[in-house]
Design an enzyme around this catalytic site. Structure first.
Site, PDB file in Angstrom:
ATOM      1  N   GLU A  21       3.297 -23.461  53.422  1.00 23.95           N
ATOM      2  CA  GLU A  21       4.390 -22.648  52.409  1.00 23.95           C
ATOM      3  C   GLU A  21       4.790 -21.616  53.794  1.00 23.95           C
ATOM      4  O   GLU A  21       5.564 -21.156  53.043  1.00 23.95           O
ATOM      5  CB  GLU A  21       3.332 -22.536  51.786  1.00 23.95           C
ATOM      6  N   HIS A  69      13.517 -23.065  48.984  1.00 26.45           N
ATOM      7  CA  HIS A  69      12.459 -23.350  49.210  1.00 26.45           C
ATOM      8  C   HIS A  69      11.286 -24.699  50.140  1.00 26.45           C
ATOM      9  O   HIS A  69      11.206 -24.826  51.190  1.00 26.45           O
ATOM     10  CB  HIS A  69      11.877 -23.105  48.312  1.00 26.45           C
ATOM     11  N   GLU A  70      12.441 -26.140  49.045  1.00 26.36           N
ATOM     12  CA  GLU A  70      11.990 -27.329  49.783  1.00 26.36           C
ATOM     13  C   GLU A  70      12.557 -27.728  50.766  1.00 26.36           C
ATOM     14  O   GLU A  70      12.263 -28.527  51.713  1.00 26.36           O
ATOM     15  CB  GLU A  70      12.283 -28.345  48.417  1.00 26.36           C
ATOM     16  N   HIS A  89      10.250 -26.790  53.112  1.00 30.98           N
ATOM     17  CA  HIS A  89       9.392 -27.688  53.754  1.00 30.98           C
ATOM     18  C   HIS A  89       9.387 -28.739  54.915  1.00 30.98           C
ATOM     19  O   HIS A  89       9.187 -30.093  55.508  1.00 30.98           O
ATOM     20  CB  HIS A  89       8.607 -28.259  52.436  1.00 30.98           C
TER      21      HIS A  89
END
Length: 496
Positions: A292, A262-263, A266
């Site tokens: 996101e 997930h990160e 980003h």
């Protein structure tokens, strides 16, 4: 006129630099800083925020924008300079309404609040967090009062995170999603899925090695990334060659693997922003919803897919042979995609995740409008968790204190998680249309084509355009609930 444009660019470069310093101060606060250092960090953050705000809102900025107005009308709207003038004018006209002292107070309260939250969450003690929350909410309400909001008061806060998006628009989208999601949850929640093997003894040192392997495998430039630990994972950094992501390791499970992916999403967005504009506002990320969309794409559409695990599962089994050595790949993939209403948003499955976000979106509006007393937030939270997911909340740490955002004054933020999730599917489908063999590439451990496609169609646009125009340019459409709902039904009902 050329001199005025050059002067404006230099001024905005300094504002951008100060914003990067604030991000690094926040990163250090959440990862490295001794806890007692908060007394210094709060003042430092307030000072840097005040300086950035004063530089942006100085009379000279307004004079330059007026001097350049005739030039703006002659520029190609697609040009970098035209985009810069659009963005700076919008930022200036919004920021000039807000006193620098209020901006500084908000930054100070955010730094102090995060520190209080960490202790309150560890002790599951909402009462000890309440004064910091009250201070942040008071400041946010004063901030909203700086504007003559044409619509709802919450619009002012939402616009900070998702520009040119209104509360009514988000509410309408969420209403379109709510009934299908509730029905899908009811259809899937009682399915038997064997996932007991996902809870057990997963030594943290091996998780750290896996996190590094995953980031290297998905792809970075050398010497430009780092991974650290924190209570609530996030991504930050100082620029395209200074990317810092964090994760949280639990020795009893593998959530850190998905948190890291997930990160990574980003971080990759920050990593592939246009280098030529890196010290200008147009070279920054478009919105938190678009941001996101990138993290959810890598976490779910890649990270929970069969092609990914056909490639990576042998590596995971080799890391944890005691736990996973006799677990078949299909059984593992079914387990990490099980639909089961649960307490924690960041650990929620793809189907129930949206209800966690809607709950927070609704509570934030109640907070801003004063429809709920802050001391009653735990009760309001727990009631919505039962109404939306049928889950009883055992304590505040697993309820109202689970997310860091309100402690840092990030009120108006939460809807972007679901906006981004919906947009992630539209972006994924556009990538698959252009990259016909994407699944095969991922199954072979080739992530470069997807990285490059996202770099060209999303990341390189920076902040030149509002989020919905950015999405339209990447996919051909503005936000649309249809592809997201169709994806969930295809994956979870038809098993594709």
């Amino acid at each position: 006129m050329a001199d005025a444009l050059a002067e404006l660019k230099e001024r905005m470069a300094e504002v951008t630099d100060l914003a990067a310093v604030l991000r690094l101060l926040s990163w250090d606060l959440q990862t490295m800083m001794p806890p007692a250092g908060i007394v210094h960090r709060a003042d430092q953050a307030a000072t840097v925020m005040r300086l950035a705000h004063e530089l942006l809102t100085a009379p000279r900025t307004g004079e330059l924008l007026e001097e350049l107005r005739p030039v703006e009308d002659t520029l190609d709207p697609e040009s970098d300079d035209a985009a810069l003038l659009r963005v700076v004018r919008r930022d200036f006209e919004k920021a000039v309404r807000v006193p620098s002292s209020l901006r500084a107070d908000m930054a100070r309260a955010a730094a102090e609040g995060r520190s209080v939250w960490v202790k309150a969450k560890a002790e599951s003690d909402f009462a000890s967090f309440l004064p910091a929350l009250e201070r942040n909410v008071e400041l946010k309400r004063r901030y909203v009062d700086c504007f003559d909001a044409p619509g709802e008061r919450y619009d002012v806060l939402l616009d900070d995170f998702e520009p040119e998006t209104t509360t009514a628009e988000v509410r309408a989208l969420f209403e379109e999603l709510k009934s299908p999601l509730v029905a899908l949850i009811a259809e899937l929640r009682d399915r038997e899925v064997d996932d007991a093997f996902l809870t057990g003894d997963f030594p943290v040192e091996r998780q750290r090695a896996l996190a590094r392997d995953v980031v290297d495998m998905l792809g970075t430039r050398p010497s430009s990334w780092r991974i650290d630990e924190t209570e609530h994972p996030f991504a930050a950094g100082g620029g395209v060659d200074d990317v810092r992501i964090t994760t949280r390791y639990d020795p009893n499970g593998l959530e850190s693997l998905f948190s890291t992916m997930h990160e990574y999403g980003h971080g990759l967005y920050n990593h592939q922003l246009p280098r030529s504009l890196s010290r200008l506002p147009t070279g920054q990320s478009c919105s938190l919803g678009i941001h996101e969309s990138q993290s959810r794409l890598w976490e779910n559409l890649v990270g929970r897919s069969r092609p990914f695990w056909r490639f990576f599962y042998p590596r995971l089994q080799a890391t944890y042979p005691e736990q996973l050595g006799d677990v078949a790949q299909d059984r593992f993939v079914a387990a990490i995609n099980a639909v089961r209403p649960s307490l924690i948003r960041v650990e929620a499955d793809e189907v129930t995740y949206g209800m966690h976000v809607m709950l927070r979106f609704e509570l934030e509006q109640d907070i801003v409008e004063g429809r709920v007393e802050l001391r009653d937030l735990p009760e309001a939270w727990n009631r919505k968790m039962w109404d939306y997911l049928g889950v009883e909340v055992p304590d505040d740490a697993h309820g109202v204190l689970q997310d860091v955002h309100w402690s840092g004054g990030s009120i108006g933020y939460f809807s972007t998680y679901l906006l981004g999730t919906v947009m992630s599917v539209q972006i994924w489908e556009a990538a698959r249309r252009d990259l016909a063999d994407l699944d095969e590439r991922i199954e072979g451990g080739e992530f470069g084509p997807l990285r490059d496609w996202l770099g060209e169609h999303v990341h390189a646009l920076g902040r030149r355009w509002p989020p919905q125009e950015t999405l339209r340019r990447a996919t051909g459409s503005t936000i649309d609930a249809g592809p997201y709902l169709a994806y969930l039904r295809a994956k979870y009902v038809r098993g594709r």
